[in-house]
Scaffold this active site. Structure first.
Site, PDB file in Angstrom:
ATOM      1  N   LYS A 143      78.777  98.796  84.066  1.00 46.23           N
ATOM      2  CA  LYS A 143      78.920  98.109  82.779  1.00 46.23           C
ATOM      3  C   LYS A 143      79.498  99.056  81.742  1.00 46.23           C
ATOM      4  CE  LYS A 143      75.015  94.882  83.165  1.00 46.23           C
ATOM      5  NZ  LYS A 143      75.795  93.642  83.046  1.00 46.23           N
ATOM      6  N   ARG A 202      71.013  87.846  91.561  1.00 43.78           N
ATOM      7  CA  ARG A 202      70.985  86.811  92.597  1.00 43.78           C
ATOM      8  C   ARG A 202      70.711  87.417  93.975  1.00 43.78           C
ATOM      9  NH1 ARG A 202      76.926  85.073  90.861  1.00 43.78           N
ATOM     10  NH2 ARG A 202      76.143  85.963  88.921  1.00 43.78           N
TER      11      ARG A 202
HETATM   12  N1  BES Z   1      71.722  91.195  83.798  1.00 46.62           N
HETATM   13  C1  BES Z   1      73.057  90.736  83.779  1.00 46.62           C
HETATM   14  C2  BES Z   1      73.243  89.494  82.904  1.00 46.62           C
HETATM   15  C3  BES Z   1      73.222  89.715  81.435  1.00 46.62           C
HETATM   16  C4  BES Z   1      74.288  90.288  80.779  1.00 46.62           C
HETATM   17  C5  BES Z   1      72.144  89.287  80.692  1.00 46.62           C
HETATM   18  C6  BES Z   1      74.268  90.441  79.413  1.00 46.62           C
HETATM   19  C7  BES Z   1      72.135  89.434  79.334  1.00 46.62           C
HETATM   20  C8  BES Z   1      73.185  90.010  78.685  1.00 46.62           C
HETATM   21  C9  BES Z   1      73.514  90.371  85.193  1.00 46.62           C
HETATM   22  O1  BES Z   1      72.996  91.167  86.198  1.00 46.62           O
HETATM   23  C10 BES Z   1      74.988  90.552  85.211  1.00 46.62           C
HETATM   24  O2  BES Z   1      75.428  91.651  85.070  1.00 46.62           O
HETATM   25  N2  BES Z   1      75.707  89.459  85.398  1.00 46.62           N
HETATM   26  C11 BES Z   1      77.124  89.498  85.415  1.00 46.62           C
HETATM   27  C12 BES Z   1      77.595  88.595  86.514  1.00 46.62           C
HETATM   28  C13 BES Z   1      79.061  88.723  86.808  1.00 46.62           C
HETATM   29  C14 BES Z   1      79.370  90.075  87.412  1.00 46.62           C
HETATM   30  C15 BES Z   1      79.459  87.612  87.742  1.00 46.62           C
HETATM   31  C16 BES Z   1      77.621  89.012  84.050  1.00 46.62           C
HETATM   32  O3  BES Z   1      77.039  88.085  83.497  1.00 46.62           O
HETATM   33  O4  BES Z   1      78.564  89.602  83.550  1.00 46.62           O
HETATM   34 MN    MN Z   2      74.154  92.887  86.522  1.00 46.73          MN
END
Ligand code: BES
Ligand code: MN
Ligand code: ZN
Length: 497
Positions: free
Chosen positions: A279, A353
């Site tokens: 990230k 997931r």
């Molecule tokens: N924990 C995150 C989701 C999230 C992001 C929650 C920002 C709250 C604020 C999750 O694990 C994630 O990173 N999801 C990705 C999925 C994507 C790679 C398909 C996302 O939402 O960017």
């Molecule tokens: Mn994630």
């Protein structure tokens, strides 16, 4: 803080602070009127002088009014009585609690017995006031080495003049306290930094609940056991970290009847760096909240213990840390989940997931639950769609979805249903495995739910995406404890259903 109900007219007693409400045109409600008479018109005179408008969210603290035994009178606006709704009551109580905390009073009496909300029973209104007060005065001070300013409210009394209301009011306030306790636990855990709150720490929190109640049994699976069970999706995440992943089962038996349990499965990523698909740095600190689903499950268990609810519930915490490392999964890697289905990991940041799918398979096989509900800070896309107001709800089961929507409305912890249609499933197609772990740039919250749905066949199931609602950002950064109120209300309604 403690909430009390008082049937006597305490307004003339010696009290640190008495809270009264005033409507538009300085309409004094009963308690305000009483104080006005006692103070020989001083209260209404000050209000007129100050031009107090009685708007919702307005408040005015008055010190040492003549002939009154109380130190402070806190006048609060309630707006027009016929427009008052639950959301307005929440705002009013929040205003009151913040004002009282600024005054530094330890005790206060809230003379709000005259307030009414359309379609809400008087006892439930008192419950809502109690819960709001408890949630507003919550503080996370574990890591503050110097106390911040004034010490807080200790005792809050709500006046109940109608004695026939007392029994139902007591019950409603006890339920509110149970929810507030569970919510506070979920917030405490969410607010813990990831260097403290590890998968092992969360498993220990579960064990503390088992110590506190004989109705709770806990089982913890470590990585070696998960490997034997073939939890390849879970391990694909947890193995990338020095912290051992844990799958924690908390069984609450509040009834001797042999009913199938309801399973609550929480995402417990104690920190989400994204893994190799790392990230960006901005706000990455907030990814310590990526275990708020698991925290909400622990919170609900706490509420069940406090309320002694006669239900059978399995809480599952799917705990791991998502890190980039030499042992981390890489984009393109293929893993076999516990269900036997294979997954091509196209993005290691879609890790929630992966831990959840094996948790769903495990709980389905081991406990044969009547209903499974997973709770997860799953997608940024859900935050884009619904903001921080409402959690996302996904289910192919209309009756279950409706029950959750109703519980959300009643508990002021709303959810909004998004589609889970088959048309979206093909977005998860992979040329080399049974499915990919992401569905491309569109409908991200839905494709995540579609992914999970493939591990729930044959069981009633719903998914709550709490990515937007589990915490607030900015200066007041902190966990909200949502959706503990929703889930607790849902379970309570299962008892009476
Ligand atoms: N924990 C995150 C989701 C999230 C992001 C929650 C920002 C709250 C604020 C999750 O694990 C994630 O990173 N999801 C990705 C999925 C994507 C790679 C398909 C996302 O939402 O960017
Ligand atoms: Mn994630
Ligand atoms: Zn995550």
């Amino acid at each position: 803080m403690h909430v009390h109900l008082k049937s006597v007219n305490v307004l003339l007693e010696k009290q640190a602070a008495v809270v009264v409400t005033v409507g538009p045109d300085r309409q004094l409600d009963a308690a305000a009127q009483l104080l006005d008479e006692q103070s020989q018109g001083a209260l209404s005179a000050v209000l007129a002088k100050a031009g107090f408008e009685g708007k919702l969210g307005q408040s005015l603290p008055l010190y040492a009014l003549p002939h009154l035994a109380c130190e402070w009178v806190l006048v609060t606006g309630r707006g027009p009585q016929d427009e008052l709704r639950a959301a307005g009551v929440i705002k009013l109580i929040q205003t009151v609690c913040k004002a009282l905390q600024e005054l530094g009073t330890h005790q206060a009496v809230l003379g709000l017995h005259e307030l009414q909300v359309k379609d809400m029973a008087a006892a439930d209104l008192l419950g809502l006031m109690a819960r709001t007060a408890l949630e507003t005065t919550y503080q996370f001070t574990t890591y503050k080495t110097t106390p911040s300013g004034r010490s807080g409210l200790r005792d809050l009394s709500l006046t109940v003049l109608d004695k026939s209301l007392m029994t139902s009011a007591r019950r409603a306030v006890a339920w509110a306290e149970a929810i507030a306790q569970g919510t506070a636990l979920a917030r405490d855990l969410g607010n813990q930094p990831s260097n403290v709150c590890t998968p092992t720490f969360l498993s220990e929190q579960a064990q503390l609940l088992a110590k506190a109640s004989r109705k709770i049994k806990v089982k913890v699976l470590g990585e070696a056991q998960l490997e034997k069970l073939g939890a390849g999706a879970f391990l694909a995440v947890s193995r990338g970290s020095e912290e051992e992943g844990k799958l924690v089962m908390i069984e609450y038996r509040g009834t001797s009847s042999r009913t199938a349990p309801i399973a609550l499965i929480g995402k417990g990523i104690t920190f989400d760096t994204g893994g190799i698909s790392i990230k960006p740095s901005a706000a990455m600190d907030e990814m310590k909240f990526d275990m708020c689903g698991a925290a909400s499950v622990l919170g609900v268990m706490q509420t069940l213990i406090a309320a002694e609810l006669p239900v059978h519930v399995i809480g599952v915490l799917a705990c791991a840390e998502n890190m980039p490392s030499g042992r981390a999964r890489k984009p393109g890697d293929i893993v076999t989940s516990m269900s036997g289905q294979t997954v091509e990991i196209l993005n290691t940041d879609a890790e929630g997931r992966l831990v959840l799918c094996d948790a769903l398979t495990y709980v389905q096989k081991q406990y044969h639950p009547s209903i499974m509900i997973d709770i997860a800070t799953l997608t940024g896309a859900c935050v884009v769609a619904l903001g921080k107001v409402t959690s996302g709800l996904f289910s192919g089961d209309d009756a279950l979805a409706q029950d959750l929507i109703d519980a959300g409305r009643i508990s002021q912890d709303p959810v909004w249903r998004l589609p889970l249609w088959n048309d979206y499933q093909e977005l998860l197609d992979s040329p080399c495995a049974d499915m990919a772990n992401i569905g491309g740039p569109t409908a991200g919250a839905i494709t995540a739910a579609c992914f999970l749905s493939r591990f729930t066949q044959g069981t009633r199931w719903a998914h709550l995406d709490i990515a937007g609602t589990a915490w607030v950002s900015g200066a007041k950064k902190g966990a909200t404890g949502r959706p503990v109120p929703l889930l607790a209300e849902f379970l309570k309604r299962q008892v009476h259903a």
